[in-house]
Design an enzyme around this catalytic site. Sequence first.
Site, PDB file in Angstrom:
ATOM      1  N   HIS A  94       0.832  -1.197   0.000  1.00 26.09           N
ATOM      2  CA  HIS A  94       0.000   0.000   0.000  1.00 26.09           C
ATOM      3  C   HIS A  94       0.870   1.252   0.000  1.00 26.09           C
ATOM      4  O   HIS A  94       1.909   1.279   0.641  1.00 26.09           O
ATOM      5  CB  HIS A  94      -0.923   0.002   1.223  1.00 26.09           C
ATOM      6  CG  HIS A  94      -2.107  -0.893   1.039  1.00 26.09           C
ATOM      7  ND1 HIS A  94      -2.783  -1.445   2.092  1.00 26.09           N
ATOM      8  CD2 HIS A  94      -2.729  -1.321  -0.086  1.00 26.09           C
ATOM      9  CE1 HIS A  94      -3.768  -2.196   1.615  1.00 26.09           C
ATOM     10  NE2 HIS A  94      -3.758  -2.127   0.306  1.00 26.09           N
ATOM     11  N   HIS A 154       2.596   2.876   2.767  1.00 27.44           N
ATOM     12  CA  HIS A 154       3.701   2.139   3.375  1.00 27.44           C
ATOM     13  C   HIS A 154       4.923   2.082   2.479  1.00 27.44           C
ATOM     14  O   HIS A 154       6.011   1.779   2.946  1.00 27.44           O
ATOM     15  CB  HIS A 154       3.260   0.716   3.730  1.00 27.44           C
ATOM     16  CG  HIS A 154       2.314   0.674   4.895  1.00 27.44           C
ATOM     17  ND1 HIS A 154       2.729   0.378   6.164  1.00 27.44           N
ATOM     18  CD2 HIS A 154       0.993   0.937   4.979  1.00 27.44           C
ATOM     19  CE1 HIS A 154       1.690   0.453   6.986  1.00 27.44           C
ATOM     20  NE2 HIS A 154       0.626   0.788   6.288  1.00 27.44           N
ATOM     21  N   GLU A 194       0.228  -2.004  14.690  1.00 24.77           N
ATOM     22  CA  GLU A 194      -0.775  -1.071  14.206  1.00 24.77           C
ATOM     23  C   GLU A 194      -1.982  -1.130  15.144  1.00 24.77           C
ATOM     24  O   GLU A 194      -2.163  -2.102  15.878  1.00 24.77           O
ATOM     25  CB  GLU A 194      -1.200  -1.441  12.785  1.00 24.77           C
ATOM     26  CG  GLU A 194      -1.946  -2.761  12.701  1.00 24.77           C
ATOM     27  CD  GLU A 194      -3.174  -2.686  11.810  1.00 24.77           C
ATOM     28  OE1 GLU A 194      -3.728  -1.593  11.656  1.00 24.77           O
ATOM     29  OE2 GLU A 194      -3.569  -3.726  11.281  1.00 24.77           O
ATOM     30  N   HIS A 222      -0.055   3.969  14.128  1.00 22.34           N
ATOM     31  CA  HIS A 222      -0.981   3.762  13.057  1.00 22.34           C
ATOM     32  C   HIS A 222      -2.425   3.659  13.556  1.00 22.34           C
ATOM     33  O   HIS A 222      -3.154   2.729  13.218  1.00 22.34           O
ATOM     34  CB  HIS A 222      -0.628   2.442  12.360  1.00 22.34           C
ATOM     35  CG  HIS A 222      -0.734   2.549  10.875  1.00 22.34           C
ATOM     36  ND1 HIS A 222      -1.912   2.789  10.260  1.00 22.34           N
ATOM     37  CD2 HIS A 222       0.191   2.444   9.906  1.00 22.34           C
ATOM     38  CE1 HIS A 222      -1.709   2.823   8.963  1.00 22.34           C
ATOM     39  NE2 HIS A 222      -0.450   2.624   8.727  1.00 22.34           N
TER      40      HIS A 222
END
Lengths: 691, 683
Positions: A142, A145, A275, A485
């Site tokens: 993604h 990231h 996360e 996150h």
Amino acid sequence: MVWFEILPSLVLTAGPLLLVAAPAMYISNYFFLNGKARGPKNIMKDDRDYYMYLRDRRITGNEYYPRGVEAIDERPTLVKLRAGQDVGRSCILITMGGKNIMLDCGLHMGFQDDRRFPDFTVICKDGPLTPYIHCVIVSHFHLDHCGALPYMTEVAGYNGPIYMTYPTKAVCPLLLEDFRKVTTDKTTQQGPYTAEDIKNCMKKVIPVSLGQTVKVDTDFEIKAYYAGHVLGAAMFHIRVGQQTLVYTGDFNTTADRHLGSAHIDRCRPDVLITESTYGSTVRDSRRARERDFMSKVVDCVRHGGKVLVPVFAVGRAQELCILLETYLERMNLNVPIYFASGLSEKVNTYYSLFVSWTNEKIQSTFHQKNIFDFKHIKPWDRSYAEQPGAMIVFASPGMLHAGYSLHLFKKWAPDEKNMIIIPGYCVANTVGSKLLLGQRRFVFDGKEIEAKMQVHYMSFSAHADAKGITNLIRQCQPRNVVLVHGEDLVMDFLRGRVIDELKTPCFKPANGETIVIETPHGVPVDIEPGLVQQLKEETADVNRPAKRAKSMQGTLIIKDGRLRLVRPSTAMNELGLVHHLVQFHSRFPSLTNVRPIQLVALVQLLERELNSGNNELKHRITLISDNLLHIDNKQLRISIEPNGDIDIAWTLNNESLGQRVSSYIKSFIDQHMATTTTTTISDSAASPDPM
Amino acid sequence: MRLYCLSDDPNLPCFILTVNGRSILFDFPLPMDHLLDYLPVPSPGCFNRFSSLPKYTLLSHNKENNLPQQIDELRILHNQVYVSSPIEFYTLDSSQYDFSLIDIILISNYETLLGLPYLFKKYEHLNAQIYLTEPTYRFGQQLMYELVNYVEQQSKMIQVNNQWRSDLEIFDAIEEQQNEKKVKLLAYAQKLMPCYSIEDVDKCLSRATVVHFNEQIDLYSSTRASAISSGYCLGGCNWQLDINVNHNQTSKIEGSSSQTNLARFIYMSSSTTLETHSSKFMYDSFLNCDYLLLSNLSRLSSVDPSVNASELTSKIETILNDHGSVLLPCSSTGLIYDMFEFLTKFFEQINLLSIHMYFISPISNANLSISNAMSEWVSEQRQTASFSGTPPFKHNELIKTKCLITIPSDRLDDTENLNSFEQRCVIFTGHTSLRFGPVVQLIEKLKSSSSNGIIFVDNQFSYIEAMKPFQPMNMKCFYLPIDTRLNFSQANILLNDKIRPKSVILHERYANEINKNDKMNLLTYRKYDNLKLPKVNRSFINGQLNIKGEMKPKYIPSANLAIASVHGHLDMCDYVYEINELNDENGKEKNLITYGKIDIDKFLINLSKSGLFGLEVKQLPDYDDLDDDVDGNDQSNRSVEIKYNHGAAKILLRLKQTDIECNDPVLMTKIRDALLMDNIGTL
């Protein structure tokens, strides 16, 4: 971003090899560029599919995001990076064991200019980054990231190793290229980076397999674990020297239709960075969601309506396709399904190339049937939009702001038979989000369209929920947990839970904050077997508490950066030193005129005097022979010389013991003298033997 | 550490390593050498000319009715005894070792695990974990399925009557009758077992743990294994074991790599330095290992595979130009992937268009799709392809263009299918022993025409023996073995110049071919040898030192090192050694270690400084060190007696010992301080 830094407390300098002492090692951890604290208020943190941010940037183009504060640290060994208040960008820098590691290199969608990238100038003012960063680890493809990677390697200049899993390496350039196309100005050809940059960047990537231990450097290893978030998503276990860290990236703990669930060993890392997207919610089961989704779709289709599902090309699209495909096969529904996306077809081949990254069911059957070769789902053609009758269309992008999905929305919105299901979340200001907020009148190209179709929202995002995160922490058993996150409140909630339920220290670093986590670790030494053996012998016949309390005497030899712990005598021999025994004696003259003292009597005395106390160490008194007595295995000797003298001898290390014993014996002898003088006559009468 | 060698054929490796009280089985292949004693069996429904062969008749033997006894299962063909029954197998396990005690099974590639289902069937209490790579698992599973499939259809056709096997008298009689020629099958006839079933395969593979290259697997606390790429085939690996050797204890292997007490054991199976389709041979971590078990080298000593490969193409060209068909008996996985692409390219080069390649096997489609999903295990070049979204192999493309046609069935009908092979084509099929599988039928079909040809690329079986039952045949026959495994010269270079192991263990047949070297300890084995491996002594135990306070090491320039005294507790928990320093200053001072000599003059000065006057100093005759080489006149080496206050304190200074005799504690402390002050060295 997070910094970890081990301040090498036990520094072994080269050359003279001196131990520059300090008590224990610790990791310090500097946070930075973590993101998520003060994003736009109206963004619901629901799904962080990369495309959202990508397209969001184009549509909103807002400047919500203030520049961050700097992490200030006086220590010269640390590299400083600017901290920022970002939404949805992951870029964590840690320092552990003197290695600087960058975890993810994400892109920020809130900015149009270079501020969307992490500010690499804080690492070094100018010049390449290579000397300052030892390696970069990317958890999945993604863009939040990995989006800044080509910028980092090609523009900022970084030649060091970049690690990502095989599927990530394969899919990542597709998404980067797509992003580049979208952001590059068509007239000036100005963009964040060029297609060439992406290619060059990917050349520097070293692919990693699951479970494979990759040696980055001496005593610096990384290992990937399955994370299940998207194809190729991984959690990374990093070990530098004695210190270990696990970075989860994004993960999903429940298996879905095409991916497995995240798994990690009980590896007991010093720090777990996890996360916390869904840190405060417990979601309903996947099955319930799927059933809901299908019933809505079928309901609409039965009435001849058209179903529009705006999705992103990678990730959830495949999940929903498999769901529809299997369902329709079972229900025997004959409704055409189309997939309208530029990328998707290519992405589907990646799924079949990296089958070992999908779930077990697909893995065990893929050589009989490729589940990603969809039978019922056909590629889209523009002419199909005019076809009458029911159909189901997956169209990208997922937020209805451009492309196929918007086009179809405009066409189908006015008909109340039709339906739109939004499976992910939509960024503010997109048609999708307005739709979800209840707006029904839209103006496109000067024409007003009233959306009469049914609107549904269903979250299919692949993140672990609160239960999943705590389960992972429980499984992994870290000494410290660091939450990243996630939104501030969510992280607060989760932090409380981790501290209360798991009794694990938990950190929730604010943006730009630097945290230091101490990880007490010993120094690895090589122990001489003889030393252990000697201790075993010495404690062979004592009870457990005494064994525990038994102290050990060794000599540490530091040479060529290697530490060895040996017996003092071995060290002496090795260094060519001669042991010089210093022995103390107390001597009591023989009592020739009276009955000589029996050592047996002394044993009783010493036993009483030395071992009567409770808290003190017990001494071992051994009678070797009639005229020789040992205490604590030759530490102290009491002997009766041939001429009748009593000799107490002890070494330098047992001074207090020696002096105590000698004082006891002295008083004993005095007493003995006193008693014998009075009883001599009766004694001699009883036993005429003159001795 | 002991190594139990179970096989007499280095190409059929099977070993048990016992280490720290655990047993590790390396590979369990299925011996196939006996297959050549069987008669070929075509698919059901096809004409089986072998079934009408004369039965073997024992002339001498007559039990009840004085008639020559006929043995149903044995047939005579070309004056040789053949077995006519469904294929059965024997395994390498022996009663000398209790296989249910095996803890771990490590598999190096898909060729060496075919015997495993037997093991789990035979030993019900066997509770071992199988470690293998993903391609090994998937291809191994397919190869077992294929085997089961072929044998199952045979057993439907042929009635079994294996009573003769249990009768040793018959054995004697056969031996007598065949006098000169040795009948090999008698040696293993009693060990034969019917082929395992699909259930057995699944049961066995349910024990498998899939690992990746370089994954560190803690087998148990003192042993760690990792699979290292061998380059031979997809997922082919050599195994590296890191074994903690300290006192044979099961000390835990800590994470740190700077370990000094690990012995490295390398099990090297089929490996190749050639570039094939699989990821390349890695041996960096093997360098200077302690033990290297070498097996499975190339059967051919010197032939370069690339020479035979180019020869192969030219032979295929001649046959095709002659409008014949080429039959290539080969294994259903491995080499064929290279061949497909290699031949397609070749056909393009020489402009031979519209040549079909057939791949006939029940597992053909599965194998092709598995190979394309193994993107992480192929060579770097092919990996690049998969990164850009194209499969690592070109099978799909070839199938699309009809260059390659797969027939995923276990049998060929006599009618329709076979006719298509009359046109010129290249056929890949099995089994390489030519005893079962579609190849039997194809040979029968193609052998009549001299334009056709059969090319042997596999050298597991003797091609002359393999073809014997099919004689007479007109088709051309070529033997062009392609064996990519290391040959002796490559192995020599690798061992002597690169890896340099301390001990090498190999089959005695290899011993003469491997150059000996002073630094290399060569151990040879034979079947059922139980080797005791030379012990590796590592003189240290790994421990952890937890320092509480400050440590003040003393630098010793002469030796260029620093030393420090450590006073603490040594704890051992779960075989992890940990030293916790005592934060106790007194303790440290109490534990002084003294070394060196005493400077008497300095000592006397120190004594007087602390208020001790009127000392009587007396040199003593040096009775202690009379036989020492030291010069007796040297003042410092002599013993000195110092008396204070008429014997209130008596100090005897000798070379290595000082005795202080004193009954007054205060006085004693004074003397001690005087002695330690700038005099003898302390630690």
